[in-house]
Enzyme design. Structure first.
Site, PDB file in Angstrom:
ATOM      1  N   GLY A   1      -4.926  -2.034   5.318  1.00  0.00           N
ATOM      2  CA  GLY A   1      -4.150  -3.177   4.827  1.00  0.00           C
ATOM      3  C   GLY A   1      -4.852  -4.514   5.037  1.00  0.00           C
ATOM      4  O   GLY A   1      -4.996  -5.317   4.117  1.00  0.00           O
ATOM      5  N   ARG A   2      -5.320  -4.747   6.270  1.00  0.00           N
ATOM      6  CA  ARG A   2      -5.929  -6.057   6.569  1.00  0.00           C
ATOM      7  C   ARG A   2      -7.335  -6.195   6.000  1.00  0.00           C
ATOM      8  O   ARG A   2      -7.955  -7.247   6.136  1.00  0.00           O
ATOM      9  CB  ARG A   2      -5.928  -6.304   8.085  1.00  0.00           C
ATOM     10  CG  ARG A   2      -6.578  -5.209   8.889  1.00  0.00           C
ATOM     11  CD  ARG A   2      -6.225  -5.324  10.353  1.00  0.00           C
ATOM     12  NE  ARG A   2      -6.668  -4.175  11.143  1.00  0.00           N
ATOM     13  CZ  ARG A   2      -6.022  -3.019  11.229  1.00  0.00           C
ATOM     14  NH1 ARG A   2      -4.899  -2.839  10.542  1.00  0.00           N
ATOM     15  NH2 ARG A   2      -6.475  -2.041  11.987  1.00  0.00           N
TER      16      ARG A   2
ATOM     17  N   LYS B   1       7.904  -0.787  12.503  1.00  0.00           N
ATOM     18  CA  LYS B   1       8.513  -0.305  11.258  1.00  0.00           C
ATOM     19  C   LYS B   1       9.601   0.726  11.550  1.00  0.00           C
ATOM     20  O   LYS B   1      10.657   0.727  10.944  1.00  0.00           O
ATOM     21  CB  LYS B   1       7.445   0.289  10.337  1.00  0.00           C
ATOM     22  CG  LYS B   1       6.472  -0.745   9.762  1.00  0.00           C
ATOM     23  CD  LYS B   1       5.557  -0.160   8.695  1.00  0.00           C
ATOM     24  CE  LYS B   1       4.535  -1.177   8.227  1.00  0.00           C
ATOM     25  NZ  LYS B   1       3.723  -0.758   7.082  1.00  0.00           N
TER      26      LYS B   1
ATOM     27  N   GLU C   1      10.636  -4.694   4.471  1.00  0.00           N
ATOM     28  CA  GLU C   1      10.707  -6.114   4.105  1.00  0.00           C
ATOM     29  C   GLU C   1      10.332  -6.326   2.641  1.00  0.00           C
ATOM     30  O   GLU C   1      11.007  -7.051   1.897  1.00  0.00           O
ATOM     31  CB  GLU C   1       9.743  -6.951   4.966  1.00  0.00           C
ATOM     32  CG  GLU C   1      10.074  -7.017   6.431  1.00  0.00           C
ATOM     33  CD  GLU C   1       9.370  -5.952   7.252  1.00  0.00           C
ATOM     34  OE1 GLU C   1       9.170  -4.822   6.750  1.00  0.00           O
ATOM     35  OE2 GLU C   1       9.031  -6.248   8.410  1.00  0.00           O
TER      36      GLU C   1
ATOM     37  N   LYS D   1       0.840  -1.200   0.000  1.00  0.00           N
ATOM     38  CA  LYS D   1       0.000   0.000   0.000  1.00  0.00           C
ATOM     39  C   LYS D   1       0.880   1.258   0.000  1.00  0.00           C
ATOM     40  O   LYS D   1       0.702   2.151  -0.802  1.00  0.00           O
ATOM     41  CB  LYS D   1      -0.909  -0.029   1.230  1.00  0.00           C
ATOM     42  CG  LYS D   1      -1.803   1.160   1.374  1.00  0.00           C
ATOM     43  CD  LYS D   1      -2.748   0.980   2.554  1.00  0.00           C
ATOM     44  CE  LYS D   1      -3.452   2.287   2.884  1.00  0.00           C
ATOM     45  NZ  LYS D   1      -4.348   2.176   4.029  1.00  0.00           N
TER      46      LYS D   1
ATOM     47  N   GLU E   1      -5.004  -7.195  15.169  1.00  0.00           N
ATOM     48  CA  GLU E   1      -4.480  -5.887  14.773  1.00  0.00           C
ATOM     49  C   GLU E   1      -5.597  -4.837  14.861  1.00  0.00           C
ATOM     50  O   GLU E   1      -5.350  -3.677  15.176  1.00  0.00           O
ATOM     51  CB  GLU E   1      -3.907  -5.962  13.352  1.00  0.00           C
ATOM     52  CG  GLU E   1      -3.042  -4.762  13.012  1.00  0.00           C
ATOM     53  CD  GLU E   1      -2.314  -4.919  11.689  1.00  0.00           C
ATOM     54  OE1 GLU E   1      -1.675  -5.957  11.474  1.00  0.00           O
ATOM     55  OE2 GLU E   1      -2.409  -4.010  10.857  1.00  0.00           O
TER      56      GLU E   1
ATOM     57  N   HIS F   1      -4.663 -33.537  17.517  1.00  0.00           N
ATOM     58  CA  HIS F   1      -3.507 -34.366  17.901  1.00  0.00           C
ATOM     59  C   HIS F   1      -2.405 -33.514  18.512  1.00  0.00           C
ATOM     60  O   HIS F   1      -1.263 -33.958  18.621  1.00  0.00           O
ATOM     61  CB  HIS F   1      -2.990 -35.122  16.672  1.00  0.00           C
ATOM     62  CG  HIS F   1      -4.028 -36.061  16.142  1.00  0.00           C
ATOM     63  ND1 HIS F   1      -4.082 -37.389  16.500  1.00  0.00           N
ATOM     64  CD2 HIS F   1      -5.084 -35.837  15.328  1.00  0.00           C
ATOM     65  CE1 HIS F   1      -5.115 -37.950  15.900  1.00  0.00           C
ATOM     66  NE2 HIS F   1      -5.750 -37.031  15.191  1.00  0.00           N
TER      67      HIS F   1
HETATM   68  C1  G6Q Z   1      -2.548  -3.879   7.976  1.00  0.00           C
HETATM   69  C2  G6Q Z   1      -1.310  -3.306   8.480  1.00  0.00           C
HETATM   70  C3  G6Q Z   1      -0.059  -3.989   8.002  1.00  0.00           C
HETATM   71  C4  G6Q Z   1       0.322  -3.666   6.553  1.00  0.00           C
HETATM   72  C5  G6Q Z   1       1.742  -4.137   6.295  1.00  0.00           C
HETATM   73  C6  G6Q Z   1       2.183  -3.893   4.879  1.00  0.00           C
HETATM   74  O1  G6Q Z   1      -3.654  -3.491   8.238  1.00  0.00           O
HETATM   75  O2  G6Q Z   1      -1.273  -1.951   8.257  1.00  0.00           O
HETATM   76  O3  G6Q Z   1      -0.131  -5.382   8.159  1.00  0.00           O
HETATM   77  O4  G6Q Z   1      -0.570  -4.275   5.672  1.00  0.00           O
HETATM   78  O5  G6Q Z   1       2.587  -3.481   7.197  1.00  0.00           O
HETATM   79  O6  G6Q Z   1       2.102  -2.545   4.527  1.00  0.00           O
HETATM   80  P1  G6Q Z   1       2.246  -2.110   3.038  1.00  0.00           P
HETATM   81  O7  G6Q Z   1       1.139  -2.698   2.244  1.00  0.00           O
HETATM   82  O8  G6Q Z   1       2.187  -0.611   3.040  1.00  0.00           O
HETATM   83  O9  G6Q Z   1       3.574  -2.622   2.540  1.00  0.00           O
END
Ligand code: G6Q
Length: 559
Positions: free
Chosen positions: A276-277, A521, A221, A215, A362, A393
């Site tokens: 994001g989620r 981050k 990463e 996003k 989250e 199990h």
């Molecule tokens: C989701 C969070 C988090 C995010 C990641 C990746 O709701 O904000 O999990 O999706 O940190 O972020 P980017 O999509 O910006 O790389």
């Protein structure tokens, strides 16, 4: 501000909790069965069961009576759940700490109704991106989109993390039986080089499509993995000019995408009002659309949209997401349970618990109310799980006989997508048997009688009987669907999204920000700079200084 716990409806539940404290699930069933037989009425199962959008929820194995249900619904009503839902759907700023609406529901809006943000209808933009995604996916699926040597794409690598990884990964796995046969999907999220290295090993750059999904397009990463993927690609006979055929981006940040070297013609956008989620329904769902095709992706959106309509139109007492949320509040706030287990008896849903962990924890892992004042009640429980029957199990021991009561959601499709012999029958039998055993347990008397019947001596019985006794009285929900397909998966995910929203409404917390994730981050980048620099550090506490300095020292020795 009225705190949740100061509401009269909350206090009424607290008083009711005391009345209910000693009543077991088995007693509740016995009382309801006696009553329904006498009155020719509905059984407990019929009384506490809801059907909507291809899903059927049995919540009868919970510590509730009709009165409990009524009181919980009154709490939801007093917490303005309906008005808060309307505000979210209508594009109000429901995420005030980031000054944004949360409009994942607009992404799957199948109606012709406009959805406005700052007076502008966002639907035309959403439809335009969907059309571009469809056209692109069709070209890749039909082999028209060629790699630099003229061959069709065979492998898709999604590079993203958190919300840009867990949703598409879970959904591509869940709908594997609907996936295009030529295409294989791979997901790289971890900055540990092992993840990208092991994924790319064995792939052919000439037939691989890399999706860089971020996003913000600033996530450390994801950018590290994307750079390594690009180096791997350019280490083949491919050149810079070929990147356009093999790298696409999904992002809200066109500038950063261009700076990375991806042509913005190959970028699929979304908007800052998509969390994001909650982004699986946006261009972040590209891997899923590539896998199942645009028509099935439409079904996926349609399932979620139908659940959106249900949550807004069904009365609170017959509302699936509201019911799940109220049960969660009941156990978390009135019966002191701190953990929720999700057990999908469906191998294709094996990443669903991981996805739900992010969605739930989250969103609602928060300790202040919307206005910033401290929360004095428990908010989100720890959510965890694994598919059945594997969990049986392993950790089910603790669920049956441990000292915690862990409300469990069983999820089961009645029709198998891989029918082989009796496998599915056994899977169903295990699912139903677990919820029954958790509820009923096994008394000491039953254990003793069983051991006596097996001819075991009194001494041994005395030593073992307590160990073999199960307390029971452990609650669960069972969510059934006819089969797992794009429509029911869409509906299932939206069910949990709205459950999380309704919980947040009752607790009066913001489910749409994630300052804890932002902190991680920031912290890592300053320590990364110190590690790069390689000089002894003294600015942290002695433990952190010690760890950093030890790593630097060991690295020097290794070099
Ligand atoms: C989701 C969070 C988090 C995010 C990641 C990746 O709701 O904000 O999990 O999706 O940190 O972020 P980017 O999509 O910006 O790389």
């Amino acid at each position: 501000m009225t705190t949740p716990e100061s509401r009269p409806e909350w206090q009424a539940l607290d008083a009711h909790r005391k009345e209910m404290a000693a009543t077991t699930l088995v007693e509740l069933f016995a009382a309801d069965e006696a009553e329904s037989t006498a009155a020719g009425g509905r059984s407990r199962f019929e009384q506490f069961r809801l059907d909507a959008v291809g899903l059927s929820l049995d919540f009868s194995k919970n510590h509730l009576t009709a009165r409990t249900h009524e009181l919980l619904v009154e709490l939801a009503r007093a917490s303005d759940v309906e008005a808060r839902l309307a505000a979210m759907f209508d594009g109000a700023i429901v995420n005030p700490t980031e000054g944004r609406p949360a409009l994942h529901t607009a992404l799957r809006n199948r109606s012709n109704e406009p959805v406005e943000v700052n007076g502008k209808d966002v639907m035309p933009g959403i439809r335009e991106v969907l059309e571009r995604l469809s056209a692109f996916s069709t070209r890749v699926r039909e082999g028209e989109w060629k790699g630099y040597t003229g061959k069709a794409i065979t492998d898709v690598v999604n590079i993203g993390i958190g919300g840009s990884d867990l949703g598409p990964l879970m959904a591509v796995e869940a709908l594997a039986p609907f996936a295009h046969e030529r295409l294989s999907f791979h997901f790289v999220s971890n900055v540990d080089g092992a993840h990208i290295a092991s994924t790319l090993k064995g792939l052919d750059p000439a037939t691989t499509l890399v999706i860089v999904a971020s996003k913000t397009f600033t996530t450390q990463e994801t950018l590290a993995n994307a750079h390594s993927a690009r180096s791997w690609f350019l280490d083949s006979p491919a050149s810079d000019a070929d990147i356009a055929r093999h790298f696409v981006a999904v992002s809200t940040n066109a500038e950063a995408v261009a700076a990375f070297g991806i042509d913005t013609d190959n970028m699929f956008g979304f908007w800052d009002w998509v969390g994001g989620r909650y982004s699986l329904w946006s261009a972040i769902g590209l891997p899923l659309m590539l896998a199942i095709g645009p028509a099935q992706f439409e079904r996926f959106l349609a399932g979620a949209h139908a659940m959106d309509k249900h949550v807004r139109s069904a009365p609170l007492e017959a509302n699936l997401p509201v019911t799940l949320a109220l049960l969660s509040v009941w156990y978390g706030n009135f019966r002191e349970s701190r953990s929720q287990l999700v057990a999908p008896y469906e191998q294709y849903l094996h990443r669903f618990p991981a996805y739900l962990q992010q969605l739930t924890m989250e969103s609602n892992g928060k300790r202040v109310h919307v206005d910033g004042t401290a929360v004095n009640i428990a908010t989100e429980a720890v959510v965890w799980g694994e598919p059945g029957t594997n969990g049986q199990h392993a950790f089910f021991q603790l669920v049956h006989q441990g000292t915690h009561v862990i409300p469990t959601d069983f999820i089961l499709a009645l029709e198998s997508l891989s029918p082989i012999g009796e496998h599915h029958l056994l899977l169903m039998a295990n699912c139903f048997a677990q919820s029954e055993a958790l509820m009923k347990g096994k008394s000491r008397e039953a254990v003793v009688a069983e051991m006596q019947a097996a001819g075991i001596g009194d001494n041994e019985i005395e030593q073992l009987a307590n160990h073999r006794t199960f307390p029971g009285d452990r609650p669960s929900n069972t969510i059934l669907m006819q089969r797992l397909d794009p429509y029911t998966l869409g509906s299932l995910i939206a069910l949990y999204e709205h459950k999380v929203f309704v919980e947040a409404a009752i607790w009066d917390i913001n489910p749409f920000d994630q300052w804890g994730v932002e902190l991680g981050k920031q912290l890592a980048s300053s320590i990364a700079a110190e590690l790069r620099d390689g000089q002894r550090v003294t600015v942290h506490d002695s433990s952190t200084n010690g760890l950093i300095n030890y790593a630097i020292q060991q690295r020097n020795i290794q070099a």
